[in-house]
Design a protein around this motif. Structure first.
Motif, PDB file in Angstrom:
ATOM      1  N   LYS A 142       0.837  -1.205   0.000  1.00 43.54           N
ATOM      2  CA  LYS A 142       0.000   0.000   0.000  1.00 43.54           C
ATOM      3  C   LYS A 142       0.873   1.256   0.000  1.00 43.54           C
ATOM      4  O   LYS A 142       2.068   1.179   0.288  1.00 43.54           O
ATOM      5  CB  LYS A 142      -0.828   0.028   1.283  1.00 43.54           C
ATOM      6  N   GLU A 143       0.256   2.388  -0.258  1.00 41.78           N
ATOM      7  CA  GLU A 143       1.003   3.638  -0.105  1.00 41.78           C
ATOM      8  C   GLU A 143       1.282   3.875   1.368  1.00 41.78           C
ATOM      9  O   GLU A 143       0.400   3.721   2.209  1.00 41.78           O
ATOM     10  CB  GLU A 143       0.192   4.788  -0.703  1.00 41.78           C
ATOM     11  N   LYS A 144       2.502   4.284   1.665  1.00 46.63           N
ATOM     12  CA  LYS A 144       2.969   4.457   3.033  1.00 46.63           C
ATOM     13  C   LYS A 144       2.864   3.167   3.857  1.00 46.63           C
ATOM     14  O   LYS A 144       2.731   3.197   5.078  1.00 46.63           O
ATOM     15  CB  LYS A 144       2.234   5.614   3.727  1.00 46.63           C
ATOM     16  N   GLY A 145       2.940   2.049   3.170  1.00 44.70           N
ATOM     17  CA  GLY A 145       3.009   0.765   3.863  1.00 44.70           C
ATOM     18  C   GLY A 145       4.409   0.539   4.396  1.00 44.70           C
ATOM     19  O   GLY A 145       5.363   1.197   3.969  1.00 44.70           O
ATOM     20  N   GLU A 146       4.538  -0.407   5.324  1.00 42.77           N
ATOM     21  CA  GLU A 146       5.837  -0.600   5.986  1.00 42.77           C
ATOM     22  C   GLU A 146       6.504  -1.892   5.539  1.00 42.77           C
ATOM     23  O   GLU A 146       5.849  -2.804   5.028  1.00 42.77           O
ATOM     24  CB  GLU A 146       5.636  -0.614   7.507  1.00 42.77           C
ATOM     25  N   ILE A 147       7.822  -1.914   5.752  1.00 37.86           N
ATOM     26  CA  ILE A 147       8.564  -3.151   5.454  1.00 37.86           C
ATOM     27  C   ILE A 147       9.495  -3.482   6.621  1.00 37.86           C
ATOM     28  O   ILE A 147       9.973  -2.594   7.325  1.00 37.86           O
ATOM     29  CB  ILE A 147       9.393  -3.042   4.166  1.00 37.86           C
ATOM     30  N   HIS A 190      23.741  -9.906  10.872  1.00 35.49           N
ATOM     31  CA  HIS A 190      22.431  -9.583  10.316  1.00 35.49           C
ATOM     32  C   HIS A 190      22.037  -8.171  10.749  1.00 35.49           C
ATOM     33  O   HIS A 190      22.348  -7.753  11.858  1.00 35.49           O
ATOM     34  CB  HIS A 190      21.373 -10.550  10.835  1.00 35.49           C
ATOM     35  N   ILE A 191      21.349  -7.483   9.821  1.00 37.43           N
ATOM     36  CA  ILE A 191      20.804  -6.171  10.175  1.00 37.43           C
ATOM     37  C   ILE A 191      19.315  -6.175   9.880  1.00 37.43           C
ATOM     38  O   ILE A 191      18.888  -6.651   8.821  1.00 37.43           O
ATOM     39  CB  ILE A 191      21.508  -5.055   9.384  1.00 37.43           C
ATOM     40  N   LEU A 192      18.529  -5.694  10.820  1.00 38.49           N
ATOM     41  CA  LEU A 192      17.085  -5.599  10.599  1.00 38.49           C
ATOM     42  C   LEU A 192      16.736  -4.147  10.312  1.00 38.49           C
ATOM     43  O   LEU A 192      17.095  -3.257  11.086  1.00 38.49           O
ATOM     44  CB  LEU A 192      16.334  -6.109  11.825  1.00 38.49           C
ATOM     45  N   VAL A 193      16.057  -3.927   9.192  1.00 37.25           N
ATOM     46  CA  VAL A 193      15.711  -2.559   8.783  1.00 37.25           C
ATOM     47  C   VAL A 193      14.195  -2.405   8.800  1.00 37.25           C
ATOM     48  O   VAL A 193      13.475  -3.258   8.274  1.00 37.25           O
ATOM     49  CB  VAL A 193      16.244  -2.254   7.369  1.00 37.25           C
ATOM     50  N   PHE A 194      13.735  -1.314   9.417  1.00 35.97           N
ATOM     51  CA  PHE A 194      12.308  -1.007   9.455  1.00 35.97           C
ATOM     52  C   PHE A 194      12.106   0.269   8.651  1.00 35.97           C
ATOM     53  O   PHE A 194      12.730   1.288   8.946  1.00 35.97           O
ATOM     54  CB  PHE A 194      11.884  -0.825  10.918  1.00 35.97           C
ATOM     55  N   ALA A 195      11.308   0.204   7.588  1.00 37.15           N
ATOM     56  CA  ALA A 195      11.186   1.373   6.702  1.00 37.15           C
ATOM     57  C   ALA A 195       9.757   1.536   6.209  1.00 37.15           C
ATOM     58  O   ALA A 195       8.921   0.653   6.380  1.00 37.15           O
ATOM     59  CB  ALA A 195      12.132   1.218   5.524  1.00 37.15           C
ATOM     60  N   GLN A 196       9.535   2.702   5.589  1.00 36.14           N
ATOM     61  CA  GLN A 196       8.190   3.017   5.086  1.00 36.14           C
ATOM     62  C   GLN A 196       8.274   3.410   3.617  1.00 36.14           C
ATOM     63  O   GLN A 196       9.248   4.033   3.198  1.00 36.14           O
ATOM     64  CB  GLN A 196       7.603   4.166   5.902  1.00 36.14           C
TER      65      GLN A 196
END
Lengths: 198, 254
Positions: A142-147, A190-196
């Motif tokens: 979606k728009e402005k959905g997160e990953i 490992h690196i965990l990335v939280f993005a939008q």
């Protein structure tokens, strides 16, 4: 925060979908749980839709299905052996949908997922991880959905160059990075990335 | 699409993937690689005890012959003649067994050794069955490649490529170097000479040539294998023509 997610004394629990009992979520087995221990808590509502790339045998998927009681989790994996267990899991839990496909070939499964999802979780450890994520996000997010993206550094390159900066720069073209953490001691390199999505 | 419909589609795909001939061949080939090590280890442990009884059982016997001999000798001497071991050898073995050099073992220890020998024989027989099964699968699905590349080499190529579809997309130059990826990229990194052959080196026609011409011939062989696999996927039989051209080239380089 989600009602079914319980954090007590550095331990993470979820309320089971069927039995309604507390289940412990081991951060040494799941990268999302390790991320929660490190402070990345995604906005998962009870009716949100989630796409999980690299679902494997479904350890993490089962806990996420606890969190989304009325929503859906699409689990995609390429290996037929781990898909056997995921299909068995989907028979117990009614909000999991298993798909046996290659995450690289989006056109093969774009007809199966017709709704847009709120969150994409990716755990595939490939060289072109970010390319795969971008392809999927373009079609399904979606728009402005997160990953949530777990970057396996050793899978990308063995050289001693700064891989993290290079990969994150590539990611920033489509996404706005909210937070990133290293997953030691739960997972090495490992690196965990939280993005939008922009 | 419905949830149930999607699950049924994945179940169908699962069955297709698991029933795939490539997957069966690769699985069997991976097991076969490790079975001989187990046989050899068990055989060495068996010899530690049985050498006290039969000190003259030579290493010239194969493992299967040795185990068969040991099992049959304990039961009945007449059956030994059915084996391929020469009569002179048998007489000598029994002669020395009856002399003072060797020892008679206890009943309990003998039971253990007999069981061990049976296990080894079982392993050898299952290995032979697996080889037969792989041969059958390869002949059914890849007739051309089976004749041009030998079954062992074709198995290893399938294992490295992952599937026949992917192998059919490789150019001949890649097929020539399959199995020597590590050396190849090392050579590229340090600007040295790249390798000339990979798994193909073990082909009987390549081994029989002098060292000078091995690379030259492996190049033509790889080209023919590439054609053969492409023909297999489109269900054409062209292995006789390919065999002819390969043999002509081989006779020139001999």
């Amino acid at each position: 925060m989600n009602k079914n997610l319980i954090i007590k004394d550095k331990l993470i629990f979820t309320k089971d979908l069927n039995s309604k009992k507390n289940r412990e979520w081991n951060p040494f087995h799941s990268k999302v749980a390790a991320g929660i221990r490190k402070g990345i808590i995604p906005n998962i509502n009870q009716d949100s839709k989630i796409l999980y790339l690299g679902a494997a045998e479904g350890y993490t998927v089962s806990f996420i299905s606890d969190l989304v009681e009325n929503g859906v989790v699409y689990g995609i994996d390429i290996s037929p052996y781990s898909m056997q267990k995921l299909v068995l899991l989907s028979e117990e839990r009614e909000n999991i949908i298993p798909i046996l496909e290659d995450c690289n070939l989006v056109d093969e499964y774009k007809d199966l997922i017709k709704t847009k999802v709120d969150l994409i979780i990716q755990d595939v450890s490939q060289k072109n991880q970010i390319e795969i994520l971008k392809k999927n996000a373009k079609l399904f997010l979606k728009e402005k959905g997160e990953i949530i993206l777990s970057l396996k550094l050793s899978a990308i390159s063995q050289k001693k160059i700064n891989i993290i900066d290079r990969e994150l720069k590539d990611l920033e073209t489509d996404f706005r990075i909210i937070r990133k953490v290293r997953l030691e001691p739960f997972e090495k390199k490992h690196i965990l990335v939280f993005a939008q999505k922009k | 699409m419905n949830r149930k419909e999607i699950i049924e589609i994945t179940k169908q795909k699962l069955k297709e993937k698991l029933n795939n001939a490539d997957q069966k061949i690769i699985n069997l080939a991976q097991i076969i690689e490790k079975v001989p090590n187990n046989i050899n280890e068990l055989y060495e442990q068996l010899r530690v005890i049985t050498d006290q009884e039969y000190p003259t059982l030579d290493q010239s016997l194969t493992i299967k012959e040795y185990v068969l001999f040991y099992l049959l000798e304990e039961k009945n001497e007449k059956n030994i003649k059915n084996l391929n071991i020469s009569e002179k050898n048998i007489k000598e073995i029994i002669k020395i067994k009856n002399s003072n050099v060797s020892i008679d073992l206890n009943k309990d220890i003998k039971e253990i050794t007999l069981n061990l020998a049976k296990d080894i024989l079982n392993l050898i027989e299952t290995k032979e069955k697996m080889e037969f099964e792989i041969d059958k699968l390869l002949k059914e699905n890849y007739v051309n490649a089976y004749h041009v590349a030998t079954p062992k080499i074709l198995c290893k190529m399938l294992e490295i490529a992952g599937s026949s579809k992917r192998l059919s997309r490789f150019p001949a130059s890649t097929i020539q170097l399959l199995g020597s990826e590590k050396n190849f990229f090392k050579a590229l990194k340090f600007n040295k000479n790249t390798p000339k052959y990979g798994v193909i080196f073990n082909h009987p026609l390549v081994i029989s040539l002098p060292f000078k011409n091995k690379a030259k011939f492996s190049r033509t062989l790889a080209a023919k294998i590439a054609i053969a696999i492409k023909a297999d996927i489109t269900n054409n039989k062209i292995y006789e023509e390919l065999d002819k051209t390969i043999k002509i080239k081989h006779s020139k380089l001999k």
